[in-house]
Scaffold this motif. Structure first.
Motif, PDB file in Angstrom:
ATOM      1  N   GLU A  63       0.957  -1.065   0.058  1.00 49.96           N
ATOM      2  CA  GLU A  63      -0.075   0.078   0.121  1.00 49.96           C
ATOM      3  C   GLU A  63       0.993   1.253   0.025  1.00 49.96           C
ATOM      4  N   LYS A  64       2.009   1.119   0.721  1.00 49.01           N
ATOM      5  CA  LYS A  64       2.707   2.413   0.585  1.00 49.01           C
ATOM      6  C   LYS A  64       3.391   2.597  -0.555  1.00 49.01           C
ATOM      7  N   GLU A  65       3.847   1.517  -1.365  1.00 48.62           N
ATOM      8  CA  GLU A  65       4.479   1.496  -2.660  1.00 48.62           C
ATOM      9  C   GLU A  65       3.446   2.234  -3.653  1.00 48.62           C
ATOM     10  N   LYS A  66       2.031   1.985  -3.512  1.00 50.87           N
ATOM     11  CA  LYS A  66       0.984   2.578  -4.326  1.00 50.87           C
ATOM     12  C   LYS A  66       1.315   3.848  -4.654  1.00 50.87           C
ATOM     13  N   SER A  67       1.768   4.830  -3.584  1.00 46.52           N
ATOM     14  CA  SER A  67       2.032   6.033  -3.642  1.00 46.52           C
ATOM     15  C   SER A  67       3.480   6.462  -3.538  1.00 46.52           C
ATOM     16  N   ALA A  75       1.685   7.082 -14.727  1.00 47.52           N
ATOM     17  CA  ALA A  75       1.629   5.913 -15.615  1.00 47.52           C
ATOM     18  C   ALA A  75       2.853   4.978 -15.110  1.00 47.52           C
ATOM     19  N   TYR A  76       4.029   5.278 -15.156  1.00 50.27           N
ATOM     20  CA  TYR A  76       5.075   4.672 -14.671  1.00 50.27           C
ATOM     21  C   TYR A  76       4.633   4.125 -13.109  1.00 50.27           C
ATOM     22  N   ARG A  77       4.456   4.848 -12.172  1.00 51.69           N
ATOM     23  CA  ARG A  77       4.336   4.631 -10.759  1.00 51.69           C
ATOM     24  C   ARG A  77       3.260   3.487 -10.821  1.00 51.69           C
ATOM     25  N   LYS A  78       2.201   3.350 -11.624  1.00 48.81           N
ATOM     26  CA  LYS A  78       1.110   2.481 -11.702  1.00 48.81           C
ATOM     27  C   LYS A  78       1.783   1.357 -12.351  1.00 48.81           C
ATOM     28  N   PHE A  79       2.308   1.440 -13.391  1.00 51.28           N
ATOM     29  CA  PHE A  79       3.089   0.049 -14.039  1.00 51.28           C
ATOM     30  C   PHE A  79       4.018  -0.530 -12.972  1.00 51.28           C
ATOM     31  N   LYS A  80       4.785   0.281 -12.389  1.00 54.97           N
ATOM     32  CA  LYS A  80       5.725  -0.442 -11.451  1.00 54.97           C
ATOM     33  C   LYS A  80       5.164  -1.185 -10.376  1.00 54.97           C
ATOM     34  N   TRP A  81       3.964  -0.529  -9.948  1.00 49.26           N
ATOM     35  CA  TRP A  81       3.198  -1.202  -8.820  1.00 49.26           C
ATOM     36  C   TRP A  81       2.751  -2.592  -9.284  1.00 49.26           C
TER      37      TRP A  81
END
Length: 115
Positions: free
Chosen positions: A17-21, A79-85
């Motif tokens: 959950e922390k990595e989501k943001s 998009a990158y953050r969502k892709f990485k998660w």
């Protein structure tokens, strides 16, 4: 270097959950977006493609170009953050499925030897 499966599994259980943001992934995506924007400006200013340069100089304002680059950078960052998660969550799900399969096989083997 990637973490081994057990280390990653434990890490992702605690931090998904922390990595989501995550700011780190967002900043990496933002810098990638700005790099693309700088590349576009370089191509326009270099005169590499003369017709595109003429069109850009006659019809485009600097403010519009800046806003487009800013918008592109923010979009790439999200998009990158969502892709990485998503990639990390997929890896977590695969490890969890592998663990369940091993656990079920072990339980079946113990039942077979007990009978």
């Amino acid at each position: 270097m990637q973490m081994d499966d057990e280390t990653f599994f434990a890490f992702w259980q605690e931090n998904s959950e922390k990595e989501k943001s995550s700011r780190k992934a967002f900043m990496l995506g933002l810098s990638s977006g700005f790099a693309i924007g700088v590349l576009v400006i370089t191509v326009i200013l270099s005169g590499w493609y003369q017709r595109a340069t003429m069109e850009a100089n006659s019809k485009m304002s600097a403010f519009v170009l800046f806003m487009a680059i800013l918008g592109l950078s923010v979009f790439i960052a999200f998009a990158y953050r969502k892709f990485k998660w998503e990639m990390n969550d997929q890896r977590y799900q695969e490890i969890a499925a592998k663990k369940r399969k091993i656990k079920n096989n072990d339980a079946a083997n113990q039942q077979g030897t007990a009978s």
